[in-house]
Design an enzyme around this catalytic site. Structure first.
Site, short mmCIF file in Angstrom:
data_model
loop_
_atom_site.label_atom_id
_atom_site.label_comp_id
_atom_site.label_asym_id
_atom_site.label_seq_id
_atom_site.Cartn_x
_atom_site.Cartn_y
_atom_site.Cartn_z
N ARG A 255 0.81 -1.23 0.00
CA ARG A 255 0.00 0.00 0.00
C ARG A 255 0.83 1.27 0.00
O ARG A 255 0.49 2.24 -0.66
CB ARG A 255 -0.89 0.03 1.25
CG ARG A 255 -2.22 -0.58 1.00
CD ARG A 255 -3.13 -0.40 2.19
NE ARG A 255 -4.33 -1.18 1.92
CZ ARG A 255 -5.27 -1.43 2.81
NH1 ARG A 255 -5.16 -0.97 4.03
NH2 ARG A 255 -6.32 -2.13 2.48
N ARG B 33 0.39 -2.18 8.21
CA ARG B 33 -0.62 -3.19 8.52
C ARG B 33 -0.95 -4.03 7.30
O ARG B 33 -1.13 -3.50 6.20
CB ARG B 33 -1.89 -2.47 8.98
CG ARG B 33 -3.08 -3.36 9.19
CD ARG B 33 -4.32 -2.51 9.37
NE ARG B 33 -4.67 -1.79 8.17
CZ ARG B 33 -5.85 -1.88 7.55
NH1 ARG B 33 -6.78 -2.66 8.04
NH2 ARG B 33 -6.10 -1.18 6.47
#
Ligand SMILES: Cc1cc2nc3c(=O)[nH]c(=O)nc-3n(C[C@H](O)[C@H](O)[C@H](O)COP(=O)(O)OP(=O)(O)OC[C@H]3O[C@@H](n4cnc5c(N)ncnc54)[C@H](O)[C@@H]3O)c2cc1C
Length: 534
Positions: free
Chosen positions: A288, A382
């Protein structure tokens, strides 16, 4: 339960358990504490004003054929860029199946296949299909609807909706209660709730930024309250920016779920040129942070960034991704026939109030779970769908720890008025929040450097010198913790990218812990005339 570095002290005869936050972590903890009486304080009606209700992916659990806890742990560690606490990640992954079964018992109708088994999807950076979902992208809403109903059915859970916690009361190392304000009343409607145990489950910090996927309640108030009371904060610099928020000027920005890219949607510039393959061999499914930086650069360079779902999803969009479809249509975009304009948006805070494996903070009587807490499970980045998992795993552990530590025998609840509290200044708080959010996006966002971070801290310091209401004070405190930690980490790792230190530094591959005093010192130094002049 593993032993805690924060030894318990004994408490007697005060009150019961107060949970701050009506999202997944708060409600799950309340249900796990039942039939022990518990009060949930939530600024918004429970289930609203919570990121949990907006989750589109689902919960990661290594329960499929061929999948293992070890593989889930390995994926979590790889995503976390060197800072995942392996012991925490392993225990979290091991408890996933049990917690998913809890959710089934509370009434969550996870998707099933034709044989009746739970249907598992795959998301970026997961080596296996291991995400349990509900009706495509409706997991968060469905989970919260079931938990809200379960909470409402539980007579021992008292819900104080419309109450905003603004300050913890502590005597030295002991948290003795909190001050909350009735949002519906005047500014003087504040109560002091004396309690034996406070559980912070107040969510993340996305609204410290101008562009975010989080609800407005996610302003880091829990983080700030804990830090002001003296709790240790961990890894605050690590903020995950979601690369594909729908960029139509809405606040919060609707999210175009990663599953779209999983299904083959591409990221293109205004000329229709696909650019992610120039940046990473996995293209749109790169980690990401890499996708977020590429999208950020495409936007600030004026090339523009769009998610093109026409070929990959096309006419199936409305039934496969109803939430994203509705958000696009409301903004006048038809994702079946048009590329969706996108921007990176503050999405998830990996850092937070430092907790041990039982969810205990460094203060006695204060626990934290969900996004406000930092367990070490996510490291610097995460892994998708690990946050709902972490919320339920740690909410259950907090409940278990409280049951074990505080015998449930004295229930003399006392709620008093918060006399002696400083009056709230009638200041233009909206303006201060606007300046803060712009500062955070510009200087503490996807790309950071020393000059920008110093400027951000100086700005926060100047804003803090003015009188503000408690919400703004807490937002400034939370922002200061993030900016000070980002300035201190002179390397790039996971969600934290420094253009002046663009590579990871093996010497710095350690977690960072900070008190508010340390963040204050960094902000004061940044705001000193010497720094401002340079
Ligand atoms: C759009 C979106 C999609 C996501 N998708 C996924 C996904 O698919 N899978 C996944 O694992 N994670 C996902 N996440 C992340 C995940 O949803 C959150 O990390 C998680 O829900 C956090 O749960 P929580 O209970 O800690 O906080 P929240 O659900 O945010 O709840 C916080 C609660 O605290 C209340 N509150 C805050 N401050 C105060 C205060 N001062 N006083 C009183 N109450 C207060 C709020 O009103 C709210 O009730 C997503 C996040 C977003 C925003």
């Amino acid at each position: 339960m593993t032993s805690s570095p924060f030894p318990p002290r004994s408490w007697e005869g005060i009150d019961d358990v107060v949970i701050v936050g009506g999202g997944l972590a708060g409600l799950f903890c309340a249900l796990k504490l039942a039939p022990r009486p518990v009060t949930v304080i939530s600024g918004a009606p429970i289930g609203e004003g919570a990121s949990s209700a907006w989750a589109q992916g689902g919960i990661a659990a290594a329960i499929g054929t061929g999948d293992t806890v070890e593989e889930h742990v390995a994926d979590t560690i790889a995503a976390g860029a060197g800072l995942v606490d392996e012991r925490v990640a392993r225990s979290m992954a091991s408890e996933a199946a049990e917690r998913v079964h809890d959710l089934l018992r509370y009434g969550v109708a996870f998707d099933r296949d034709l044989s009746g088994a739970l249907k598992l999807s795959r998301e970026a950076a997961h080596s296996q299909r291991r995400i349990v979902r509900v009706r495509g992208d409706m997991a968060g809403a469905a989970i919260m609807a079931a938990l809200v109903a379960a909470v409402r059915r539980t007579p021992t859970i008292r819900v104080m909706e419309g109450f905003v916690a603004e300050q913890l009361r502590a005597e030295g190392q002991y948290v003795t209660g909190l001050v909350a304000r009735d949002r519906r009343g005047g500014l003087s409607d504040r109560v002091h709730i004396a309690t034996r145990a406070v559980v912070l489950a107040s969510g993340g910090i996305g609204h410290l930024y101008e562009v975010t996927t989080n609800p407005p309640e996610a302003r880091g108030e829990g983080l700030a309250m804990a830090a002001r009371a003296g709790a240790l904060v961990a890894d605050a610099e690590f903020v995950q920016f979601h690369p594909t928020a729908v960029d139509v000027g809405r606040d919060p920005a609707p999210l175009a779920t990663e599953a779209l890219r999983g299904d083959g949607a591409t990221i293109v510039d205004a000329r229709g040129r696909r650019f992610m393959l120039d940046r990473h061999p996995d293209g749109e499914l790169a980690p990401r942070d890499i996708v977020a930086r590429a999208v950020h650069e495409a936007k600030i360079s004026g090339r523009g960034a769009f998610l093109d779902c026409r070929a990959a999803v096309g006419k199936h969009f409305p039934e496969r991704f109803p939430t994203v479809y509705a958000a696009c249509k409301a903004a006048g975009i038809d994702p079946v026939t048009e590329p969706i304009p996108i921007a990176p948006a503050a999405h998830y805070h990996m850092g937070g109030v430092h907790v041990d494996s039982a969810g205990r903070t460094s203060l006695d009587g204060l626990w934290a779970c969900g996004e406000v807490a930092c367990t070490g499970a996510h490291g610097a980045n995460r892994l998708a769908s690990n946050s709902l998992l972490e919320a339920v795993v740690f909410a259950a552990r907090v409940a278990e720890d409280i049951h074990g530590l505080l015998p449930n025998h004295k229930m003399t609840r006392w709620v008093g008025s918060a006399e002696g509290e400083a009056p709230i200044a009638p200041e233009a708080d909206g303006e201060a929040i606007g300046i803060l959010r712009a500062t955070m996006t510009r200087h503490v966002g996807v790309v950071r450097d020393a000059a920008g971070l110093t400027a951000a801290l100086a700005r926060i310091e100047h804003l803090s010198a003015r009188p503000h209401g408690p919400e703004v004070r807490n937002a400034l405190t939370a922002a200061k913790l993030v900016a000070a930690a980002a300035l201190a980490r002179r390397e790039s790792r996971g969600g934290h990218y420094r253009s002046d230190y663009p590579a990871p530094d093996a010497q710095r591959a350690v977690r960072m812990f900070m008190t508010l005093d340390q963040a204050d010192a960094a902000a004061e130094a940044a705001a000193s005339p010497l720094e401002l002049a340079s």
